[in-house]
Design a protein around this motif. Structure first.
Motif, PDB file in Angstrom:
ATOM      1  N   LYS A  54     104.975  30.476  60.503  1.00 18.00           N
ATOM      2  CA  LYS A  54     105.113  29.020  60.599  1.00 18.00           C
ATOM      3  C   LYS A  54     104.512  28.356  59.362  1.00 18.00           C
ATOM      4  N   ALA A  55     103.339  28.851  58.919  1.00 16.61           N
ATOM      5  CA  ALA A  55     102.694  28.274  57.739  1.00 16.61           C
ATOM      6  C   ALA A  55     103.542  28.497  56.490  1.00 16.61           C
ATOM      7  N   LEU A  56     104.144  29.676  56.360  1.00 16.93           N
ATOM      8  CA  LEU A  56     105.003  29.949  55.210  1.00 16.93           C
ATOM      9  C   LEU A  56     106.235  29.036  55.206  1.00 16.93           C
ATOM     10  N   GLU A  57     106.804  28.775  56.375  1.00 21.28           N
ATOM     11  CA  GLU A  57     107.939  27.863  56.479  1.00 21.28           C
ATOM     12  C   GLU A  57     107.525  26.446  56.070  1.00 21.28           C
ATOM     13  N   THR A  58     106.353  26.033  56.539  1.00 18.22           N
ATOM     14  CA  THR A  58     105.850  24.706  56.202  1.00 18.22           C
ATOM     15  C   THR A  58     105.608  24.592  54.700  1.00 18.22           C
ATOM     16  N   LEU A  59     105.048  25.633  54.100  1.00 13.86           N
ATOM     17  CA  LEU A  59     104.802  25.622  52.662  1.00 13.86           C
ATOM     18  C   LEU A  59     106.098  25.552  51.866  1.00 13.86           C
ATOM     19  N   SER A  60     107.107  26.283  52.302  1.00 16.86           N
ATOM     20  CA  SER A  60     108.369  26.239  51.563  1.00 16.86           C
ATOM     21  C   SER A  60     109.006  24.853  51.668  1.00 16.86           C
ATOM     22  N   GLY A  61     108.888  24.223  52.838  1.00 19.00           N
ATOM     23  CA  GLY A  61     109.380  22.854  52.984  1.00 19.00           C
ATOM     24  C   GLY A  61     108.606  21.876  52.106  1.00 19.00           C
ATOM     25  N   ALA A  62     107.287  22.089  52.029  1.00 22.16           N
ATOM     26  CA  ALA A  62     106.457  21.223  51.193  1.00 22.16           C
ATOM     27  C   ALA A  62     106.803  21.396  49.720  1.00 22.16           C
ATOM     28  N   LYS A  63     107.117  22.619  49.315  1.00 15.15           N
ATOM     29  CA  LYS A  63     107.493  22.859  47.918  1.00 15.15           C
ATOM     30  C   LYS A  63     108.778  22.102  47.576  1.00 15.15           C
ATOM     31  N   GLU A  64     109.726  22.124  48.474  1.00 11.11           N
ATOM     32  CA  GLU A  64     110.975  21.397  48.234  1.00 11.11           C
ATOM     33  C   GLU A  64     110.713  19.894  48.148  1.00 11.11           C
ATOM     34  N   SER A  65     109.877  19.411  49.066  1.00 11.50           N
ATOM     35  CA  SER A  65     109.570  17.978  49.084  1.00 11.50           C
ATOM     36  C   SER A  65     108.842  17.554  47.820  1.00 11.50           C
TER      37      SER A  65
END
Length: 113
Positions: A54-65
Motif C-alpha cells: 500500500k505504501a509503495l502504491e501511495t509513493l508511486s501516486g505521489a511521484k506522479e503528482s
C-alpha cells in the motif's frame, strides 16, 4: 566590474528556486521512504507485506503528482512574482505606503510583547 541585478529579477529567481528546493526535498523524502519500505522486504509477515504494498502504491501516486505539480508550481510562482513586480512598477507610492504600514503594524505588535 560586477553588475547588480535589479531587485525584481532577484525576487523572481528566489521564488522559482524556493519552489524547486521544496520539490527536491519532497523527492528526497519519497526516496527515503521508498528505501525504508524496501528494507522491510525480509519480513515474511502478511500484515507488513500488505502495508508495504500500500505504501509503495501511495509513493508511486505521489511521484506522479509531484511531477505534474513541479511544472505548475514553478509557472504559478513566476506569474505571482511578475504580478507583484508589475504592481510595484505601476504604483510605486502605493507599494511604499503598504510597506510602511506593515512596518508600523509589525513594530507595534513587537513592542507590545
Amino acid at each position: 566590474m560586477t553588475t547588480k541585478k535589479p531587485d525584481h529579477l532577484t525576487s523572481k529567481e528566489h521564488i522559482a528556486s524556493s519552489a524547486d528546493q521544496l520539490i527536491g526535498e519532497f523527492r528526497a523524502l519519497m526516496a527515503d521512504a521508498e528505501a525504508l519500505i524496501k528494507a522491510t522486504e525480509d519480513h515474511p509477515s502478511e500484515t507488513i507485506g500488505s502495508i508495504r504494498n500500500k505504501a509503495l502504491e501511495t509513493l508511486s501516486g505521489a511521484k506522479e503528482s509531484i511531477s505534474k505539480l513541479d511544472g505548475n508550481l514553478t509557472e504559478k510562482a513566476k506569474v505571482v512574482a511578475e504580478g507583484a513586480d508589475d504592481f510595484v512598477h505601476r504604483n510605486p507610492w502605493e507599494a511604499v505606503g503598504v510597506a510602511a504600514g506593515l512596518g508600523i503594524l509589525i513594530g507595534l505588535l513587537i513592542r507590545r510583547r
